[in-house]
Design a protein around this motif. Structure first.
Motif, PDB file in Angstrom:
ATOM      1  N   GLY A   9       0.789  -1.178  -0.134  1.00 38.46           N
ATOM      2  CA  GLY A   9       0.213  -0.062   0.119  1.00 38.46           C
ATOM      3  C   GLY A   9       0.649   1.276   0.263  1.00 38.46           C
ATOM      4  O   GLY A   9       2.002   1.254   0.631  1.00 38.46           O
ATOM      5  N   PHE A  10       0.246   2.174  -0.601  1.00 41.17           N
ATOM      6  CA  PHE A  10       1.255   3.634  -0.908  1.00 41.17           C
ATOM      7  C   PHE A  10      -0.023   4.760  -0.485  1.00 41.17           C
ATOM      8  O   PHE A  10      -1.157   4.366  -1.131  1.00 41.17           O
ATOM      9  CB  PHE A  10       1.820   3.590  -2.206  1.00 41.17           C
ATOM     10  CG  PHE A  10       2.769   2.726  -2.731  1.00 41.17           C
ATOM     11  CD1 PHE A  10       5.020   3.164  -2.435  1.00 41.17           C
ATOM     12  CD2 PHE A  10       2.466   0.792  -3.334  1.00 41.17           C
ATOM     13  CE1 PHE A  10       5.194   1.896  -2.790  1.00 41.17           C
ATOM     14  CE2 PHE A  10       3.580   0.120  -3.663  1.00 41.17           C
ATOM     15  CZ  PHE A  10       4.678   0.950  -3.725  1.00 41.17           C
ATOM     16  N   ASP A  11       0.916   5.837   0.003  1.00 41.85           N
ATOM     17  CA  ASP A  11      -0.224   6.919  -0.412  1.00 41.85           C
ATOM     18  C   ASP A  11      -0.144   8.030  -1.398  1.00 41.85           C
ATOM     19  O   ASP A  11       1.004   7.523  -2.334  1.00 41.85           O
ATOM     20  CB  ASP A  11      -0.049   7.635   0.783  1.00 41.85           C
ATOM     21  CG  ASP A  11       1.458   8.223   1.251  1.00 41.85           C
ATOM     22  OD1 ASP A  11       2.162   8.498   0.003  1.00 41.85           O
ATOM     23  OD2 ASP A  11       2.458   8.658   2.199  1.00 41.85           O
ATOM     24  N   ALA A  12      -0.496   8.484  -1.358  1.00 42.70           N
ATOM     25  CA  ALA A  12      -0.685   9.659  -2.538  1.00 42.70           C
ATOM     26  C   ALA A  12       0.815  10.407  -2.587  1.00 42.70           C
ATOM     27  O   ALA A  12       1.240  10.615  -3.938  1.00 42.70           O
ATOM     28  CB  ALA A  12      -1.619  10.564  -2.380  1.00 42.70           C
ATOM     29  N   ASN A  13       1.635  10.074  -1.869  1.00 45.39           N
ATOM     30  CA  ASN A  13       3.328  10.962  -1.942  1.00 45.39           C
ATOM     31  C   ASN A  13       4.623   9.720  -2.544  1.00 45.39           C
ATOM     32  O   ASN A  13       5.282   9.682  -2.124  1.00 45.39           O
ATOM     33  CB  ASN A  13       3.744  11.308  -1.078  1.00 45.39           C
ATOM     34  CG  ASN A  13       2.682  12.588  -0.155  1.00 45.39           C
ATOM     35  OD1 ASN A  13       2.530  13.872  -1.464  1.00 45.39           O
ATOM     36  ND2 ASN A  13       1.922  12.463   0.765  1.00 45.39           N
ATOM     37  N   GLY A  14       3.733   8.904  -2.941  1.00 40.32           N
ATOM     38  CA  GLY A  14       4.429   7.344  -3.319  1.00 40.32           C
ATOM     39  C   GLY A  14       5.712   6.566  -2.293  1.00 40.32           C
ATOM     40  O   GLY A  14       6.115   5.938  -2.240  1.00 40.32           O
ATOM     41  N   GLU A  15       4.916   7.256  -1.009  1.00 41.86           N
ATOM     42  CA  GLU A  15       5.375   6.347   0.783  1.00 41.86           C
ATOM     43  C   GLU A  15       4.398   5.757   0.257  1.00 41.86           C
ATOM     44  O   GLU A  15       3.580   5.180   1.101  1.00 41.86           O
ATOM     45  CB  GLU A  15       5.112   7.550   1.829  1.00 41.86           C
ATOM     46  CG  GLU A  15       5.916   8.554   1.718  1.00 41.86           C
ATOM     47  CD  GLU A  15       7.648   8.158   1.960  1.00 41.86           C
ATOM     48  OE1 GLU A  15       7.598   7.162   2.696  1.00 41.86           O
ATOM     49  OE2 GLU A  15       8.507   8.609   0.711  1.00 41.86           O
TER      50      GLU A  15
END
Length: 537
Positions: free
Chosen positions: A312-318
């Motif tokens: 799973g990634f957030d919208a910042n690519g983390e």
């Protein structure tokens, strides 16, 4: 997605792996959860319809389920049939395809036409299957997945390496040459109306030490490296170039890039995440050869199935999570409770529960030589699970079973709330309490607010066609079109999936808060402890 490269030798390994513990990594904390299996009282098979060939992911729209099944012929897995089924699983109509896609069809927001490409782009009446029109430029061949955006249909070509924009009557609006070689993905549209398409050119003599190269051996045992020169191109809706970003190692894509509020996710064997202007936020350090998972977005989260896990990634690519699951196949779909549904490659339909445990929803019964997944999941407006799996024969005489399943379970950490019952929920926008004339509702874990009050509070202009139950809302350069009861909407022309459908309750039009807020790019936080919602614009 092609399935010819899979082998049934994974079956024994899969059976062993599902007996192991699932691993969840969340916020840097790694935990293990035991695998559980669904009880008969939770899972109900509503119907099962059998068709010839290899069935792909269903599309659910306006009371119909549309499924393409590819069949074996002298030219390989090229011929096929587009089936339209009703909610009872009965085949209403079928249409022969001379050159079937490896993916699926597309449907417009009104549910009037189904668009499919089998050498030429075709528009079929969604209720009858009759051909309305076809489009084929001279000297070209059109295969793959059409994309519907606002009042146009977009199609890419691997012959001319161009993108075509066609109106709803089949007339060409414009053509844009992307590059002179390589394979183009279908196009996708971001919430701000930017069109993106991925292009990949293959080179068979690359550097074998390149971590993004695909290594293979010839008959003499010499190791070679296959590398891909790949680029994500961005255009406006009129086909004028905006930007382009090189994505080394991205193999040819049969599915469109994933557009989400704030950026894009591209790749199957290797994953890139970019922001809205093409800046790379996450880049792969290696490739996962023979990966059968595909990225998907749920709100502002990106889920990437790969190597016996879903990242799973957030919208910042983390990276924010990692769920252990043996051999994930296709893309994950989030249900009304945020649980992920996905097939295991040669095994079973699985769900990642709210506590991270792996739950088996459906175990295919093999009627021929072997069975495996060949599709992802689609959710109906009432939460019904629609999907398909293949029952293969060694002689190529494969059949597929299209399924409708009901899951009566609910996450253990949700309070028991009567369906469509008002509840004491407070909503704050940028810290300011929102005073509502009509009470919010919690329905199966989803917070609903009165349509017009919510849109007004968010600063959006809204029109509502009561007869067609069609909402059109605009805010700045964002536009949302949604029909009450559907599980899909159009955000700047791009299809987006809802966790739960809008409802009309006691004469009030109620819409799911999280989807509407995130569609306009807002951050939404829900506190189950004090039943409060915070929206930051």
């Amino acid at each position: 997605m092609t399935t010819d490269r899979r082998r049934t030798g994974f079956a024994l390994l899969l059976c062993l792996m599902v007996l192991l513990l699932s691993v969840v990594v969340d916020g840097g904390q790694e935990k293990a959860y035991a695998v559980s299996s669904a009880s008969d009282s939770d899972i109900q098979q509503v119907w099962k319809t059998t068709v010839k060939g290899r069935a792909l992911t269903p599309i659910v729209s306006h009371g119909f389920i549309y499924v393409i099944s590819r069949e074996l012929s002298g030219s390989g897995w090229r011929n096929g049939v587009l089936y339209a089924l009703n909610r009872n699983g009965e085949i209403v109509w079928q249409y022969k395809l001379a050159d079937a896609s490896e993916e699926s069809a597309a449907i417009d927001v009104n549910g009037d036409y189904v668009y499919v490409a089998d050498g030429e782009l075709k528009a079929l009446d969604a209720k009858t299957g009759e051909l309305a029109w076809s489009f084929l430029p001279a000297g070209d061949t059109l295969r793959g997945v059409p994309t519907v955006h606002e009042d146009r249909i977009y199609m890419t070509s691997d012959v001319t390496h161009a993108v075509y924009a066609v109106d709803r009557k089949g007339a060409l609006i414009w053509k844009e040459q992307v590059r002179s070689a390589g394979k183009l993905s279908p196009v996708a549209f971001s919430p701000d109306g930017t069109m993106v398409v991925a292009s990949s050119v293959q080179t068979d003599e690359g550097d074998v030490s390149d971590p993004l190269a695909e290594r293979y051996s010839d008959q003499s045992g010499t190791v070679h490296a296959r590398v891909y020169s790949s680029t994500l191109y961005a255009y406006d809706k009129e086909g004028f170039a905006l930007w382009q970003t090189n994505l080394d190692g991205i193999e040819p894509q049969s599915a469109a890039p994933v557009a989400f509020p704030g950026g894009y996710a591209v790749g199957r064997d290797a994953l890139y995440i970019l922001d809205a202007k093409g800046k790379i936020l996450h880049a792969p350090t290696s490739r996962m050869s023979w990966n059968f998972g595909e990225p998907a977005a749920a709100g502002n989260k990106i889920y990437y199935p790969t190597d016996n896990k879903i990242l799973g990634f957030d919208a910042n690519g983390e990276q924010i999570s990692s769920y252990g699951i043996p051999s994930p196949f296709g893309h994950a779909v989030s249900d009304a409770y945020g649980r992920l549904l996905i097939w295991q490659e040669n095994g079973w339909l699985a769900m990642m529960n709210d506590d991270g445990s792996l739950r088996i929803l459906y175990k295919p019964v093999t009627e021929r030589n072997w069975s495996h997944a060949n599709a992802s999941v689609a959710l109906g407006e009432d939460g019904t699970i629609y999907t398909a799996y293949m029952d293969g024969a060694d002689n190529g005489d494969d059949i597929s079973h299209i399924l409708a399943l009901k899951d009566r379970s609910r996450p253990s950490n949700l309070p028991v709330v009567d369906d469509a019952a008002p509840t004491e929920v407070t909503v704050r926008i940028n810290g300011k309490l929102l005073h509502l004339e009509s009470d919010p509702m919690v329905v199966r874990g989803n917070v609903y607010l009165p349509m017009r009050e919510l849109f007004d509070a968010l600063g959006a202009k809204v029109t509502y066609d009561a007869k067609g139950k069609l909402i059109t809302a605009t805010r700045g350069n964002m536009a949302l079109v949604y029909r009450i009861g559907d599980l899909t909407a159009k955000v700047n022309g791009q299809t987006s999936t809802l966790n739960a459908p809008g409802k009309i309750v006691q004469g009030r039009t109620m819409v799911p808060l999280r989807f509407v807020s995130q569609s306009f790019g807002f951050k939404v936080e829900w506190s189950a402890k004090d039943k409060s919602v915070r929206i930051d614009t």
